[in-house]
Design an enzyme around this catalytic site. Sequence first.
Site, PDB file in Angstrom:
ATOM      1  N   TYR A  53       0.819  -1.218   0.000  1.00  0.00           N
ATOM      2  CA  TYR A  53       0.000   0.000   0.000  1.00  0.00           C
ATOM      3  C   TYR A  53       0.856   1.273   0.000  1.00  0.00           C
ATOM      4  CZ  TYR A  53      -3.949  -3.072   0.403  1.00  0.00           C
ATOM      5  OH  TYR A  53      -4.877  -4.050   0.132  1.00  0.00           O
ATOM      6  N   HIS A 107     -14.704   1.284   0.132  1.00  0.00           N
ATOM      7  CA  HIS A 107     -13.572   0.390   0.419  1.00  0.00           C
ATOM      8  C   HIS A 107     -12.412   1.124   1.097  1.00  0.00           C
ATOM      9  CE1 HIS A 107     -14.894  -2.775  -2.822  1.00  0.00           C
ATOM     10  NE2 HIS A 107     -15.606  -2.822  -1.732  1.00  0.00           N
ATOM     11  N   THR A 175     -16.275  -1.231 -13.564  1.00  0.00           N
ATOM     12  CA  THR A 175     -16.192  -2.260 -12.508  1.00  0.00           C
ATOM     13  C   THR A 175     -16.576  -3.616 -13.084  1.00  0.00           C
ATOM     14  OG1 THR A 175     -16.950  -2.896 -10.302  1.00  0.00           O
ATOM     15  CG2 THR A 175     -18.524  -1.646 -11.640  1.00  0.00           C
TER      16      THR A 175
HETATM   17  P1  OAD Z   1     -11.622  -4.843 -11.512  1.00  0.00           P
HETATM   18  O1  OAD Z   1     -10.181  -4.825 -11.815  1.00  0.00           O
HETATM   19  O2  OAD Z   1     -12.215  -6.108 -11.003  1.00  0.00           O
HETATM   20  O3  OAD Z   1     -12.468  -4.438 -12.790  1.00  0.00           O
HETATM   21  C1  OAD Z   1     -12.202  -3.268 -13.524  1.00  0.00           C
HETATM   22  C2  OAD Z   1     -13.185  -3.207 -14.676  1.00  0.00           C
HETATM   23  O4  OAD Z   1     -12.929  -2.001 -15.344  1.00  0.00           O
HETATM   24  C3  OAD Z   1     -13.060  -4.340 -15.697  1.00  0.00           C
HETATM   25  O5  OAD Z   1     -14.327  -4.903 -15.963  1.00  0.00           O
HETATM   26  C4  OAD Z   1     -12.506  -3.647 -16.941  1.00  0.00           C
HETATM   27  O6  OAD Z   1     -13.045  -4.163 -18.153  1.00  0.00           O
HETATM   28  C5  OAD Z   1     -12.974  -2.227 -16.733  1.00  0.00           C
HETATM   29  N1  OAD Z   1     -12.115  -1.215 -17.370  1.00  0.00           N
HETATM   30  C6  OAD Z   1     -10.765  -1.214 -17.532  1.00  0.00           C
HETATM   31  N2  OAD Z   1     -10.349  -0.101 -18.135  1.00  0.00           N
HETATM   32  C7  OAD Z   1     -11.460   0.646 -18.378  1.00  0.00           C
HETATM   33  C8  OAD Z   1     -11.701   1.900 -18.992  1.00  0.00           C
HETATM   34  N3  OAD Z   1     -10.715   2.654 -19.483  1.00  0.00           N
HETATM   35  N4  OAD Z   1     -12.996   2.318 -19.069  1.00  0.00           N
HETATM   36  C9  OAD Z   1     -13.996   1.576 -18.583  1.00  0.00           C
HETATM   37  N5  OAD Z   1     -13.835   0.387 -18.009  1.00  0.00           N
HETATM   38  C10 OAD Z   1     -12.589  -0.078 -17.886  1.00  0.00           C
HETATM   39  O7  OAD Z   1     -11.890  -3.626 -10.500  1.00  0.00           O
HETATM   40  P2  OAD Z   1     -13.153  -3.351  -9.561  1.00  0.00           P
HETATM   41  O8  OAD Z   1     -14.406  -3.857 -10.162  1.00  0.00           O
HETATM   42  O9  OAD Z   1     -13.079  -1.932  -9.156  1.00  0.00           O
HETATM   43  O10 OAD Z   1     -11.279  -4.081  -3.485  1.00  0.00           O
HETATM   44  O11 OAD Z   1     -12.788  -4.262  -8.312  1.00  0.00           O
HETATM   45  C11 OAD Z   1     -13.608  -4.278  -7.186  1.00  0.00           C
HETATM   46  C12 OAD Z   1     -12.777  -4.437  -5.926  1.00  0.00           C
HETATM   47  O12 OAD Z   1     -11.925  -5.581  -6.050  1.00  0.00           O
HETATM   48  C13 OAD Z   1     -11.791  -3.300  -5.692  1.00  0.00           C
HETATM   49  O13 OAD Z   1     -12.385  -2.195  -5.035  1.00  0.00           O
HETATM   50  C14 OAD Z   1     -10.750  -3.933  -4.823  1.00  0.00           C
HETATM   51  C15 OAD Z   1     -10.624  -5.259  -5.513  1.00  0.00           C
HETATM   52  O14 OAD Z   1     -10.202  -6.328  -4.763  1.00  0.00           O
HETATM   53  C16 OAD Z   1     -10.517  -3.728  -2.445  1.00  0.00           C
HETATM   54  O15 OAD Z   1      -9.359  -3.389  -2.537  1.00  0.00           O
HETATM   55  C17 OAD Z   1     -11.214  -3.765  -1.136  1.00  0.00           C
END
Ligand code: OAD
Length: 235
Positions: A53, A107, A175
Amino acid sequence: MKKIFVLTGAGVSAGSGLQTFRATNGLWENFKVEDVATIEGFEKNPELVHGFYNNLRQTMLHAKPNNAHLCLYQLEQKLGKDHLFLVTQNVDLLHEKAGNQDVVHMHGRIDECVCLNCRRISKTLQSINFNDKCPYCGATHTLKPNIVFFGETPMFMDKIEQELQKCDIFMAVGTSGVVYPAAGFVATAKYYGAQTYLFNLEKIQNNPYFDVQIIGDASVSLPDFLTKHFNEICS
Ligand code: OAD
């Protein structure tokens, strides 16, 4: 005026150069979730967790908001805080840097740590060492990044649940929809009658709750969409 609920994830910050979690070369490809994002991992090797971190903090503090963040700031200015509820799963501060005043960090935040002894939260822009003293109670070996680890309950859930029930429009941005409870927000919003949108680089398969999925880079697709459809969807 309609009530808009926006949920953002790592993809909203991808256009600012921050790694997402689950992409090829994403954060979870180089680190094991159980090592750096669980209480058990923290108890086993706090130095590793702080190191992870500490690096992320410096990267995130140097990042700049992109057009997706900026258009959400414009949305806040147009709608006011009674009509826009912005929740992020991100621990970065790019919504704040874009200008948003009301951001719910479900988060946690990279610029905070929490003392596991007295539970008080302190601001942290520098690296944390496990030996550091809590500025409030003076305990050592108790500071943890104020980030929700797997197995912990996300923050502000009561308020989030209330807003999901009240919103007219639900938008998820960048997401993957695999981490609960955030992944379930669209189903709740839909159940209570909201129109639901996803802005993501890839389609979320087998999710019947999104009315519309707009596929592409959110730093382009979200501003485009809001420029073209703001009056139609928000008024
Ligand atoms: P992910 O890494 O799981 O997903 C990111 C999403 O963003 C994917 O579906 C990509 O296709 C999409 N993506 C990437 N680049 C993009 C762009 N330029 N425009 C639009 N979409 C794009 O991340 P999160 O869903 O945020 O938790 O993950 C959820 C949680 O899992 C996070 O908050 C974290 C992690 O473990 C903690 O740290 C507590």
